[in-house]
Design a protein around this motif. Structure first.
Motif, PDB file in Angstrom:
ATOM      1  N   UNK A  45      -2.592   2.538   3.757  1.00 24.37           N
ATOM      2  CA  UNK A  45      -2.222   2.660   2.059  1.00 24.37           C
ATOM      3  C   UNK A  45      -2.876   4.329   1.780  1.00 24.37           C
ATOM      4  N   UNK A  46      -0.978   4.610   1.412  1.00 22.72           N
ATOM      5  CA  UNK A  46      -0.340   5.936   0.268  1.00 22.72           C
ATOM      6  C   UNK A  46      -1.378   6.141  -0.767  1.00 22.72           C
ATOM      7  N   UNK A  47      -2.512   6.867  -0.754  1.00 18.48           N
ATOM      8  CA  UNK A  47      -3.117   7.087  -1.750  1.00 18.48           C
ATOM      9  C   UNK A  47      -3.386   8.648  -2.196  1.00 18.48           C
ATOM     10  N   UNK A  48      -3.174   9.429  -3.550  1.00 18.06           N
ATOM     11  CA  UNK A  48      -3.286   9.887  -4.189  1.00 18.06           C
ATOM     12  C   UNK A  48      -2.572  11.541  -2.504  1.00 18.06           C
ATOM     13  N   UNK A  49      -1.539  10.929  -2.609  1.00 24.88           N
ATOM     14  CA  UNK A  49      -0.738  11.856  -1.405  1.00 24.88           C
ATOM     15  C   UNK A  49      -0.858  11.381  -0.127  1.00 24.88           C
ATOM     16  N   UNK A  50      -2.282  11.053   0.467  1.00 23.31           N
ATOM     17  CA  UNK A  50      -2.504  10.861   1.693  1.00 23.31           C
ATOM     18  C   UNK A  50      -2.438   9.871   2.477  1.00 23.31           C
ATOM     19  N   UNK A  51      -2.090   8.693   3.295  1.00 27.83           N
ATOM     20  CA  UNK A  51      -1.973   8.068   3.600  1.00 27.83           C
ATOM     21  C   UNK A  51      -3.747   7.535   4.823  1.00 27.83           C
ATOM     22  N   UNK A  52      -4.176   6.082   4.443  1.00 23.83           N
ATOM     23  CA  UNK A  52      -5.742   5.734   4.667  1.00 23.83           C
ATOM     24  C   UNK A  52      -5.450   4.224   5.226  1.00 23.83           C
ATOM     25  N   UNK A  53      -6.411   4.389   7.030  1.00 25.71           N
ATOM     26  CA  UNK A  53      -6.282   2.700   7.388  1.00 25.71           C
ATOM     27  C   UNK A  53      -6.866   2.036   6.166  1.00 25.71           C
ATOM     28  N   UNK A  54      -6.253   1.126   6.196  1.00 28.83           N
ATOM     29  CA  UNK A  54      -7.327  -0.040   5.168  1.00 28.83           C
ATOM     30  C   UNK A  54      -8.109  -0.112   5.703  1.00 28.83           C
ATOM     31  N   UNK A  55      -9.702  -0.104   5.205  1.00 24.24           N
ATOM     32  CA  UNK A  55     -11.616  -0.512   5.371  1.00 24.24           C
ATOM     33  C   UNK A  55     -11.655  -1.795   5.749  1.00 24.24           C
ATOM     34  N   UNK A  56     -10.573  -2.778   6.143  1.00 26.14           N
ATOM     35  CA  UNK A  56     -10.824  -4.273   6.469  1.00 26.14           C
ATOM     36  C   UNK A  56      -9.314  -4.676   6.979  1.00 26.14           C
ATOM     37  N   UNK A  57      -9.537  -5.715   7.097  1.00 25.32           N
ATOM     38  CA  UNK A  57      -8.012  -5.991   8.168  1.00 25.32           C
ATOM     39  C   UNK A  57      -7.642  -7.611   6.977  1.00 25.32           C
ATOM     40  N   UNK A  58      -6.242  -7.540   7.188  1.00 29.84           N
ATOM     41  CA  UNK A  58      -5.785  -8.163   6.018  1.00 29.84           C
ATOM     42  C   UNK A  58      -4.556  -8.577   6.437  1.00 29.84           C
ATOM     43  N   UNK A  59      -4.749  -9.802   5.603  1.00 31.32           N
ATOM     44  CA  UNK A  59      -3.291 -10.534   6.469  1.00 31.32           C
ATOM     45  C   UNK A  59      -2.641 -11.299   4.309  1.00 31.32           C
ATOM     46  N   UNK A  60      -1.326 -11.688   4.353  1.00 30.06           N
ATOM     47  CA  UNK A  60      -0.653 -12.355   3.681  1.00 30.06           C
ATOM     48  C   UNK A  60       0.441 -13.700   4.087  1.00 30.06           C
ATOM     49  N   UNK A  61      -0.118 -14.746   3.429  1.00 25.32           N
ATOM     50  CA  UNK A  61       0.462 -15.626   3.540  1.00 25.32           C
ATOM     51  C   UNK A  61       1.204 -16.221   2.281  1.00 25.32           C
ATOM     52  N   UNK A  62       2.320 -16.722   1.888  1.00 24.59           N
ATOM     53  CA  UNK A  62       2.815 -17.276   0.975  1.00 24.59           C
ATOM     54  C   UNK A  62       4.632 -17.894   1.487  1.00 24.59           C
ATOM     55  N   UNK A  63       4.563 -18.690   0.281  1.00 24.56           N
ATOM     56  CA  UNK A  63       6.246 -19.532  -0.131  1.00 24.56           C
ATOM     57  C   UNK A  63       6.760 -18.664   0.405  1.00 24.56           C
TER      58      UNK A  63
END
Length: 197
Positions: A45-63
């Motif tokens: 993720x891009x926060x305050x001008x820097x890239x950081x690895x998300x501190x968890x695993x994620x997935x997005x399911x949708x129509x």
């Protein structure tokens, strides 16, 4: 299953916690299947001008073609699995609200977390309804008023609980799942939402 529903006493907010919304054994079966079937990612993720690895695993399911993005991160649409479709139907019945996407978060240990934020992206609409299903290890859910530093309210999201946030909640409040040094087993969180197309 008839779950107990608690309305949280917060000003300018509508939060409802359904404890034991899903039977413990069924919830364990759901969690095992989701851990196995979900196409997990750990994007940056891009926060305050820097890239950081998300501190968890994620997935997005949708129509189809329903995309969701935040903090410079854009999630492509993965097709609903049979289990996610069944859970969605049950959540929609409880909330009396349609949802066209679900964000899954896998908190692997106590060091996995979600920072302070509000679910207030424009694509969610003016007063979004967010339904958050917890499976696995209990984690503390903190709330604070926007612009404040002090945690004003905390609750424990237990296995099988469903938290519903609606109304003006996202206008006035932020929430987080903080890191902890405690040794914790994994937790899954499924947040159902409606994305405006």
């Amino acid at each position: 299953m008839n779950s107990k529903c608690i309305a949280l006493p917060l000003t300018n907010a509508e939060l409802y916690l359904h404890e034991q919304w899903v039977e413990p054994e069924l919830g364990k079966a759901w969690m095992a299947t989701l851990l196995r079937e979900t196409l997990w990612e750990q994007p940056e993720v891009f926060i305050y001008g820097r890239h950081y690895p998300t501190p968890r695993l994620v997935a997005w399911y949708s129509d189809p073609a329903v995309r969701y993005g935040y903090s410079g991160l854009d999630h492509p649409a993965l097709a609903w699995t049979p289990l996610l479709q069944a859970i969605r139907t049950r959540v929609e019945h409880t909330c009396e609200q349609a949802f066209n996407g679900v964000l899954l978060n896998h908190y692997r240990t106590g060091q996995d977390s979600m920072g302070w934020h509000s679910d207030n992206e424009a694509v969610l609409g003016h007063n979004p309804v967010i339904a958050s299903l917890s499976l696995g290890k209990t984690r503390r859910f903190d709330l604070r008023r926007k612009g404040a530093q002090r945690i004003e309210h905390s609750l424990l999201l237990t296995h099988g609980s469903l938290l519903i946030m609606r109304g003006t909640t996202q206008h006035y409040w932020q929430h987080q799942i903080a890191k902890t040094r405690k040794t914790l087993a994994s937790r899954l969180n499924l947040t159902f939402r409606w994305i405006k197309m």
